[in-house]
Design a protein around this motif. Structure first.
Motif, PDB file in Angstrom:
ATOM      1  N   ALA A  92      39.421  -6.489 -87.237  1.00 14.51           N
ATOM      2  CA  ALA A  92      39.058  -5.909 -88.535  1.00 14.51           C
ATOM      3  C   ALA A  92      37.877  -4.962 -88.403  1.00 14.51           C
ATOM      4  N   SER A  93      36.896  -5.298 -87.578  1.00 14.25           N
ATOM      5  CA  SER A  93      35.733  -4.419 -87.387  1.00 14.25           C
ATOM      6  C   SER A  93      34.989  -4.834 -86.133  1.00 14.25           C
ATOM      7  N   MET A  94      34.184  -3.924 -85.643  1.00  9.90           N
ATOM      8  CA  MET A  94      33.290  -4.198 -84.512  1.00  9.90           C
ATOM      9  C   MET A  94      31.919  -3.677 -84.925  1.00  9.90           C
ATOM     10  N   ASP A  95      30.931  -4.566 -84.951  1.00  6.37           N
ATOM     11  CA  ASP A  95      29.593  -4.166 -85.375  1.00  6.37           C
ATOM     12  C   ASP A  95      28.960  -3.215 -84.364  1.00  6.37           C
ATOM     13  N   ASP A  96      27.777  -2.720 -84.734  1.00  5.20           N
ATOM     14  CA  ASP A  96      27.064  -1.769 -83.884  1.00  5.20           C
ATOM     15  C   ASP A  96      26.888  -2.323 -82.470  1.00  5.20           C
ATOM     16  N   ILE A  97      27.087  -1.454 -81.491  1.00  9.86           N
ATOM     17  CA  ILE A  97      26.938  -1.835 -80.086  1.00  9.86           C
ATOM     18  C   ILE A  97      25.931  -0.883 -79.433  1.00  9.86           C
ATOM     19  N   TYR A  98      24.952  -1.444 -78.736  1.00 10.48           N
ATOM     20  CA  TYR A  98      23.960  -0.659 -78.006  1.00 10.48           C
ATOM     21  C   TYR A  98      24.138  -0.950 -76.517  1.00 10.48           C
ATOM     22  N   PHE A  99      24.329   0.099 -75.731  1.00  6.13           N
ATOM     23  CA  PHE A  99      24.602  -0.052 -74.303  1.00  6.13           C
ATOM     24  C   PHE A  99      23.302   0.107 -73.521  1.00  6.13           C
ATOM     25  N   ASP A 100      22.877  -0.983 -72.875  1.00  2.00           N
ATOM     26  CA  ASP A 100      21.583  -1.015 -72.192  1.00  2.00           C
ATOM     27  C   ASP A 100      21.678  -0.700 -70.709  1.00  2.00           C
ATOM     28  N   HIS A 101      22.890  -0.751 -70.153  1.00  2.21           N
ATOM     29  CA  HIS A 101      23.005  -0.587 -68.711  1.00  2.21           C
ATOM     30  C   HIS A 101      24.384  -0.033 -68.383  1.00  2.21           C
ATOM     31  N   THR A 102      24.442   0.840 -67.396  1.00  5.17           N
ATOM     32  CA  THR A 102      25.732   1.362 -66.941  1.00  5.17           C
ATOM     33  C   THR A 102      26.291   0.462 -65.833  1.00  5.17           C
ATOM     34  N   ILE A 103      27.588   0.582 -65.578  1.00  2.00           N
ATOM     35  CA  ILE A 103      28.267  -0.253 -64.589  1.00  2.00           C
ATOM     36  C   ILE A 103      28.959   0.652 -63.587  1.00  2.00           C
ATOM     37  N   SER A 104      28.718   0.419 -62.322  1.00  3.12           N
ATOM     38  CA  SER A 104      29.210   1.312 -61.272  1.00  3.12           C
ATOM     39  C   SER A 104      30.474   0.765 -60.617  1.00  3.12           C
ATOM     40  N   VAL A 105      31.161   1.664 -59.890  1.00  2.00           N
ATOM     41  CA  VAL A 105      32.351   1.270 -59.132  1.00  2.00           C
ATOM     42  C   VAL A 105      31.999   0.144 -58.166  1.00  2.00           C
ATOM     43  N   GLY A 106      32.862  -0.856 -58.088  1.00  2.00           N
ATOM     44  CA  GLY A 106      32.641  -1.972 -57.182  1.00  2.00           C
ATOM     45  C   GLY A 106      31.910  -3.133 -57.804  1.00  2.00           C
ATOM     46  N   GLN A 107      31.222  -2.893 -58.935  1.00  2.00           N
ATOM     47  CA  GLN A 107      30.558  -3.988 -59.622  1.00  2.00           C
ATOM     48  C   GLN A 107      31.566  -4.769 -60.472  1.00  2.00           C
ATOM     49  N   VAL A 108      31.165  -5.934 -60.888  1.00  2.00           N
ATOM     50  CA  VAL A 108      32.022  -6.806 -61.690  1.00  2.00           C
ATOM     51  C   VAL A 108      31.510  -6.837 -63.133  1.00  2.00           C
ATOM     52  N   VAL A 109      32.432  -6.764 -64.073  1.00  2.00           N
ATOM     53  CA  VAL A 109      32.107  -6.909 -65.495  1.00  2.00           C
ATOM     54  C   VAL A 109      32.482  -8.324 -65.920  1.00  2.00           C
ATOM     55  N   ASN A 110      31.510  -9.077 -66.412  1.00  2.00           N
ATOM     56  CA  ASN A 110      31.748 -10.427 -66.927  1.00  2.00           C
ATOM     57  C   ASN A 110      31.601 -10.404 -68.445  1.00  2.00           C
ATOM     58  N   ILE A 111      32.662 -10.738 -69.142  1.00  2.00           N
ATOM     59  CA  ILE A 111      32.674 -10.720 -70.607  1.00  2.00           C
ATOM     60  C   ILE A 111      32.922 -12.136 -71.106  1.00  2.00           C
ATOM     61  N   LYS A 112      32.084 -12.562 -72.033  1.00  2.00           N
ATOM     62  CA  LYS A 112      32.216 -13.891 -72.617  1.00  2.00           C
ATOM     63  C   LYS A 112      32.278 -13.741 -74.138  1.00  2.00           C
ATOM     64  N   ALA A 113      33.259 -14.393 -74.766  1.00  2.00           N
ATOM     65  CA  ALA A 113      33.425 -14.302 -76.214  1.00  2.00           C
ATOM     66  C   ALA A 113      33.648 -15.702 -76.780  1.00  2.00           C
ATOM     67  N   LYS A 114      33.099 -15.947 -77.976  1.00  2.00           N
ATOM     68  CA  LYS A 114      33.329 -17.214 -78.673  1.00  2.00           C
ATOM     69  C   LYS A 114      33.209 -16.981 -80.172  1.00  2.00           C
TER      70      LYS A 114
END
Length: 592
Positions: A92-114
């Motif tokens: 339905a919506s996604m609130d404001d998102i502020y990106f504090d850090h960039t992610i480079s090739v080869g790094q891992v993105v860990n996403i946790k939602a609850k």
């Protein structure tokens, strides 16, 4: 009860509370049975996703594309929502998102939602994104997000089960979710009121020769929704739409700066309706306004089914803030925008309003309490967020697990909490209906009738139905020749669901109309107020909270018994006031 306690009290408490009992252990013994002994607790709605960033996921700098990240975020959050709902869910919506850090090739993105909280058919999902370098084992926080999902069944109406928070973090998020929901619902009105009643300050050093017509940044692109873009119901993934929006916004920003821009913030994706496989989505983007080092790009999405259709459905809209970074990752100066007359000027002014709101919100909500002034300037532009912060601070204090029972006198309990600030919590049960207690206690004009620390109270401004600003005079205390005065924002909230408390939150603000005067010593309260629970018919649990700051309550010495007696006497006077006036339903009280 309005003032705060100084640091000199801490030494006294440390010695006298050596045998105290934690509130956590006496209030919720059943929580220890929620999992097997030795097993680490995990929220039942929690979903985790980990992805290795490959070259196909990146932009020209070898960094993870924000569009790809949004797709992963939306997928993870949707799976969490569906785990709780037990049926398909849509964004339905996604609130404001502020990106504090960039992610480079080869790094891992860990996403946790609850799921933080469920309402009738919608729920708020909290998302955390962390990047991980597998070689160095270092981790960085990338962003946090809040998404709203709606449960959807074809043949029956959905009524979601409630989320039962167990940990301190879950209790805090659960309590504050209702206030965030309230803030989302009034967001459009906030922008409108800001433009109507406030002068938006523009940058004054604009060079007219360096202006770019906004029309030169306009972008329009079309996408055909195919089966890989949709879920099992045939509805387009929200994350896919957000990724397409980020793409056209980046192109629009590039046309202004003639460089590769970096997305720093997204201002609320709001889905107005669904789209399905076979739909054509028209994405439009334009730079609304450019500031010294940042620019806002507005994006909207329209859908149509057949080429012959003349009416397009408005699917989504969002505002994205970009910067251009130099080789040292510092933002560069940008050209100015010359808006088109009419709609262009409206978007230009609204972008300035949103920038002001972002700065106010960052100051009021994002920074740590220890870094904030106690009294925050109040004006119509920040009233929604200041009210939100007022209520959420009290609910956060309420949700703390490490309150310690210090004294109990005649069924009045005094708890303390020693963290960054010293805090107090008093609790009693009164034989008065919760709605009547709420009506009586939320009228600060009547507070002097039971609280001797309120000598007089003046209503300065009725902000809206739920918020008011008062000027309070407190008597001179021992050792002080001057009485104190306070300018207080009082925010009251009725329960959102069964089991929620009534809330009356208080904090200091500053007003130009009420500056400090030689007659009084200006006092401040950071976070205080009441939470009221309905315990049964004509029975209410009254809890008062006060977050202390150094230098106040000088009339209290390091004698804890003196402190508890002071609070006890005031609380018993409050109980007598409620009992004597429980049938008082004067119109003036009901309109507050």
């Amino acid at each position: 009860m309005i003032q705060n306690v100084g640091n000199h009290l801490r030494r006294g408490f440390a010695s006298m509370f050596s045998s105290r009992t934690s509130r956590k252990s006496i209030s919720h013994p059943e929580h220890g049975d929620a999992m097997a002994e030795g097993e680490e607790y995990r929220n039942p709605t929690e979903v985790q996703m980990s992805q290795v960033v490959l070259p196909c996921h990146t932009n020209h700098r070898g960094e993870l594309s924000i569009g790809q990240l949004l797709k992963w975020i939306d997928t993870t959050a949707c799976l969490s929502a569906e785990r709780h709902a037990g049926c398909p869910c849509v964004t339905a919506s996604m609130d404001d998102i502020y990106f504090d850090h960039t992610i480079s090739v080869g790094q891992v993105v860990n996403i946790k939602a609850k799921v933080n909280r469920a309402f009738n058919s919608s729920m708020e999902v909290g998302i955390q994104v962390v990047s991980e370098d597998l070689c160095s084992e270092k981790q960085w926080s990338v962003c946090k997000a809040l998404a709203t999902f709606v449960a959807h069944r074809e043949l029956s109406k959905v009524k979601l089960k409630q989320v039962i928070p167990l940990t301190e973090e879950e209790k805090t998020e659960h309590g504050v979710a209702a206030e965030r929901r309230r803030m989302r619902l009034v967001y459009a009105d906030t922008i409108k009121d800001l433009l109507t009643h406030c002068a938006i300050q523009e940058d004054l050093d604009k060079d007219s020769s360096n202006m770019v017509p906004a029309e030169k940044t306009r972008v329009e692109s079309v996408e055909l929704v195919l089966p890989p873009h949709a879920n099992h119901q045939g509805n387009t993934f929200g994350g896919q739409i957000m990724a397409w929006m980020e793409n056209v916004a980046t192109i629009a920003a590039s046309r202004l700066c003639h460089a590769h821009p970096t997305l720093k913030a997204i201002e609320m994706f709001h889905f107005r309706g669904p789209s399905q496989v076979g739909d054509r989505l028209v994405l439009k983007a334009i730079v609304n306004n450019a500031f010294k080092h940042s620019m806002e790009v507005g994006v909207c999405v329209e859908a149509y089914r057949q080429e012959a259709e003349t009416q397009r459905r408005h699917i989504n809209s969002a505002f994205m803030t970009f910067v251009v970074l130099d080789k040292d990752d510092q933002p560069q100066k940008l050209p100015w925008i010359r808006p088109q007359p009419g709609e262009g000027e409206r978007r230009y002014r609204e972008a300035s309003a949103r920038k002001k709101i972002r700065l106010d919100r960052k100051y009021l909500v994002s920074c740590r309490q220890a870094e904030m002034a106690l009294s925050v300037p109040w004006d119509p532009s920040n009233q929604v967020y200041l009210s939100y912060y007022n209520v959420s601070s009290l609910k956060t204090l309420m949700a703390k697990d490490n309150w310690v029972l210090s004294v109990e006198i005649d069924e009045v309990r005094l708890y303390t909490l020693e963290e960054e600030f010293l805090s107090f919590h008093l609790e009693m049960v009164v034989h008065v209906d919760a709605a009547q207690v709420f009506t009586l206690l939320s009228d600060l004009l009547r507070r002097p009738e039971w609280d001797k620390h309120y000598r007089s109270v003046e209503l300065v401004q009725q902000v809206d139905e739920d918020d008011a600003i008062y000027h309070v005079i407190s008597p001179a205390l021992s050792g002080n020749s001057k009485p104190k005065d306070f300018v207080i924002l009082a925010s009251r909230r009725k329960p959102c669901d069964n089991g929620d408390p009534y809330v009356i939150a208080l904090r200091s603000v500053t007003l130009p109309t009420h500056p400090e005067t030689p007659e009084y010593q200006r006092g401040e309260t950071l976070c205080s107020g009441f939470c009221l629970w309905r315990e049964g018919d004509q029975l209410t649990k009254v809890s008062y909270y006060n977050q202390a700051t150094p230098g106040f309550l000088n009339y209290v010495t390091t004698n804890v018994a003196g402190l508890s007696t002071e609070f006890y006497n005031t609380f018993k006077a409050c109980e007598s006031f409620l009992l004597d006036n429980r049938n008082d339903l004067a119109p003036s009280l009901q309109t507050l």
